[in-house]
Design an enzyme around this catalytic site. Structure first.
Site, PDB file in Angstrom:
ATOM      1  N   ASP A 139       2.184  -3.353   7.495  1.00 25.78           N
ATOM      2  CA  ASP A 139       3.225  -2.796   6.626  1.00 25.78           C
ATOM      3  C   ASP A 139       3.246  -3.631   5.362  1.00 25.78           C
ATOM      4  O   ASP A 139       2.868  -4.809   5.381  1.00 25.78           O
ATOM      5  CB  ASP A 139       4.611  -2.864   7.273  1.00 25.78           C
ATOM      6  CG  ASP A 139       5.222  -4.251   7.156  1.00 25.78           C
ATOM      7  OD1 ASP A 139       4.800  -5.162   7.911  1.00 25.78           O
ATOM      8  OD2 ASP A 139       6.082  -4.454   6.280  1.00 25.78           O
TER       9      ASP A 139
ATOM     10  N   ASP B 187      12.225  -4.065  11.565  1.00 25.73           N
ATOM     11  CA  ASP B 187      12.019  -5.511  11.584  1.00 25.73           C
ATOM     12  C   ASP B 187      13.294  -6.153  12.114  1.00 25.73           C
ATOM     13  O   ASP B 187      14.284  -5.469  12.394  1.00 25.73           O
ATOM     14  CB  ASP B 187      11.643  -6.025  10.194  1.00 25.73           C
ATOM     15  CG  ASP B 187      12.827  -5.993   9.246  1.00 25.73           C
ATOM     16  OD1 ASP B 187      13.906  -5.524   9.647  1.00 25.73           O
ATOM     17  OD2 ASP B 187      12.669  -6.428   8.097  1.00 25.73           O
ATOM     18  N   SER B 188      13.298  -7.455  12.245  1.00 26.78           N
ATOM     19  CA  SER B 188      14.435  -8.126  12.884  1.00 26.78           C
ATOM     20  C   SER B 188      15.481  -8.572  11.875  1.00 26.78           C
ATOM     21  O   SER B 188      16.529  -9.077  12.266  1.00 26.78           O
ATOM     22  CB  SER B 188      13.926  -9.358  13.632  1.00 26.78           C
ATOM     23  OG  SER B 188      13.471 -10.322  12.699  1.00 26.78           O
TER      24      SER B 188
END
Lengths: 379, 379
Positions: free
Chosen positions: B274, B95-96
């Site tokens: 997710d 993820d970021s």
């Protein structure tokens, strides 16, 4: 189904080390052996699958005190015994609960009848007698069950050790009477091991060995060591007990110890060991490896991408790197506890397996000297 | 080495469900898929061995925020990326860090440049910009990496959601500029997925979908859902986004959700999911099973010696009984957390696999209706 038997296969020429095979109704155990501790029917952080595949455990321990309190004998009996409950189909040994109960100093009282104590879970009061402890161990269903003994505190004087030993012997008689009066519950044979006591006093230990030996049990245990006495004293008493216990029966040294303790005591004639050290120390980031001791928390491992222990035949020890395991400890990840426990247990099982090989090939004494030095190295 | 590709294999006639295959340089992913969350490079309590053998995970997640703070990009780069560090050789998505950083309400500040925040570990100050987040994800080395977006809090009003979406779009441009200006670090291709935002407002979501789609990325994600809005709203916005995102690219709904959320959203056209729910709820004794939801802590399981879930193709779920797992939770044993996590993850992977089969055979819509009812049952 048959009583436990012990075949003595090899004796070292330059030490008292022995290699043998114990046969139980749940299979064979190659000795010398280390037994992982599964307190409540689970080795902390290690699945039964990993105990078989990675650790290669041949027998595990259960604790009577803990299993009696939780899940309780009603659950264990309805399950069909601990083997059915935790699905471990190899041998199981249960301790007598004595050591745990005596550790609850302050909340327990010792009388001739037995010991009253309070549960560490809810404070409820309980009484353990030799008879009750046999009944509980019948319900748990270990292949090897232990006599209810008093383990005197480390540093006890002669008078206390003497009285305590005599109490242990009277309790032993009651254990055997109850054991012989009660049938196996689950179709396989349970075996009662008596326990030598007598503190650090050789005459008491000799008396105790002789009393214990007179029971002609399928195996014998040495208790009350590694409770605070200096290492040389532990080795001296262990050596002395081995000299006075039967040759043809397996000898179990309870609660010992470090890897080097184990190698030394194998050299004195011990066949069976148990200890929480590999799992407890593992959970505290201390690893025993084929090259020495590692504190994996240490900054020196931050960039070490080599396997935890290349020389150890354990999948996890070869799969994960020191750097990764250190990271998991730093991040307080659950997986750290599992990897470290599996690694340390695998190491202990590997170590007794190597010891066995060297007993068989006849160079145990010289191999042991080298290994003890190596294993103590702080990396 | 090649850019991620997506082959759309089957489309359900009575819903928008799709079955496909994503191909990455670390292998194929059958969709729809659920991705276990491995926050710091480890799925909590679950070894990489179990992820493969029992859970049958095809791709796992890493969290940029956590991995940046610990072990840090210097360790990850020297290891050769996260795949080398944790020895997971199948695909990884990172993820970021946006979601984590925005969750640190009070200690973070959002500006045009980026977000300043304080570490939850030591309080140290850090700045995440779109450029920096691309650089960090290059160092981690995920096969799929995510754009740095702002995820507005659930219940944000139109004005905030609008401004936030526009900021996310400007940051997206900067992400792509940086991504395209920097090479893959480890010899395989990384793929940047943009993220749709726009809160619960259809016109904003449509604008965002069109902007995101214009980037022609190999896959697209939907963020900002399951952040407190009612379930019907989540489904409505998810449906709407699927209608406005390209058909030929995989669609990833971030952070969702319950087993029934997943089945509903597969029906709307989502391919990737997710969520921490299977592991987090598992650690709190809540099990998702093929027959419904179980609180394994409950007294009703005390004497239930049946397997945790007979119908689930997971070794642990079949090997251990409900009674034993309950006992492990009561005794606070570590193994409880592993068994429950492995079971729940295995269930999630089984569920998306079953969904895939029913999409292929063409009865997804009716199967889904039945399953949603069954899975919600409290046992």
């Amino acid at each position: 189904m048959a009583t436990l038997s012990f075949e003595l296969q090899h004796k070292d020429q330059k030490s008292n080390a022995r290699a043998g095979v114990i046969t139980t109704d749940h299979g064979e155990i190659q000795t010398p052996i280390f037994m992982p501790v599964g307190t409540v029917g689970s080795v902390k952080g290690v699945s039964q699958q990993l105990l078989q595949s990675d650790v290669k455990a041949q027998i595990i321990l259960g604790n009577t005190y803990h299993l009696y309190l939780r899940p309780g004998t009603d659950v264990l009996e309805k399950a069909g015994g601990l083997h059915q409950f935790n699905h471990w189909d190899k041998p199981i040994l249960t301790d007598s609960g004595g050591y745990q109960v005596f550790s609850l100093a302050g909340t327990r009282k010792i009388k001739e009848e037995g010991v009253t104590f309070q549960s560490h879970i809810d404070g409820s009061k309980h009484l353990f007698t030799p008879e009750k402890v046999m009944d509980i161990q019948r319900s748990i269903g270990g292949d090897i069950i232990m006599a209810f003994d008093e383990c005197p505190p480390g540093g006890s004087d002669y008078g206390y050790a003497h009285k305590s030993m005599e109490l242990t012997h009277r309790w032993l008689d009651r254990c055997f009477t109850q054991f012989n009066a009660t049938p196996d519950k689950y179709g396989y044979t349970q075996n009662l091991f008596p326990i030598v006591q007598g503190g650090t006093f050789k005459d008491l230990r000799k008396q105790s060995c002789e009393y214990i030996a007179s029971k002609d049990a399928p195996g014998n245990a040495i208790g009350g060591l590694s409770v605070g006495e200096p290492e040389p004293v532990m080795y001296e008493i262990c050596d002395w007990c081995c000299q006075h216990l039967p040759q043809q029966k397996p000898r179990y040294l309870m609660g010992v110890g470090t890897p080097w303790n184990i190698l030394e005591c194998i050299g004195l004639g011990i066949d069976m060991f148990d200890c929480v050290m590999p799992t407890r120390n593992g959970r505290n980031a201390m690893l025993f490896t084929t090259q020495g001791v590692i504190n994996i928390d240490n900054k020196k491992w931050e960039f070490d991408f080599s396997p935890i222990d290349e020389a150890l035949p354990c999948e996890m020890s070869q799969y994960y790197s020191k750097s990764y395991l250190r990271h998991l400890f730093k991040a307080k990840e659950l997986l750290a506890l599992t990897i470290a426990s599996v690694h340390n247990l695998s190491f202990y099982l590997w170590l007794v397996g190597e010891a066995r090989k060297h007993i068989v090939t006849g160079d145990y004494a010289s191999w042991k000297e080298e290994m003890v030095l190596k294993l103590k190295t702080r990396l």
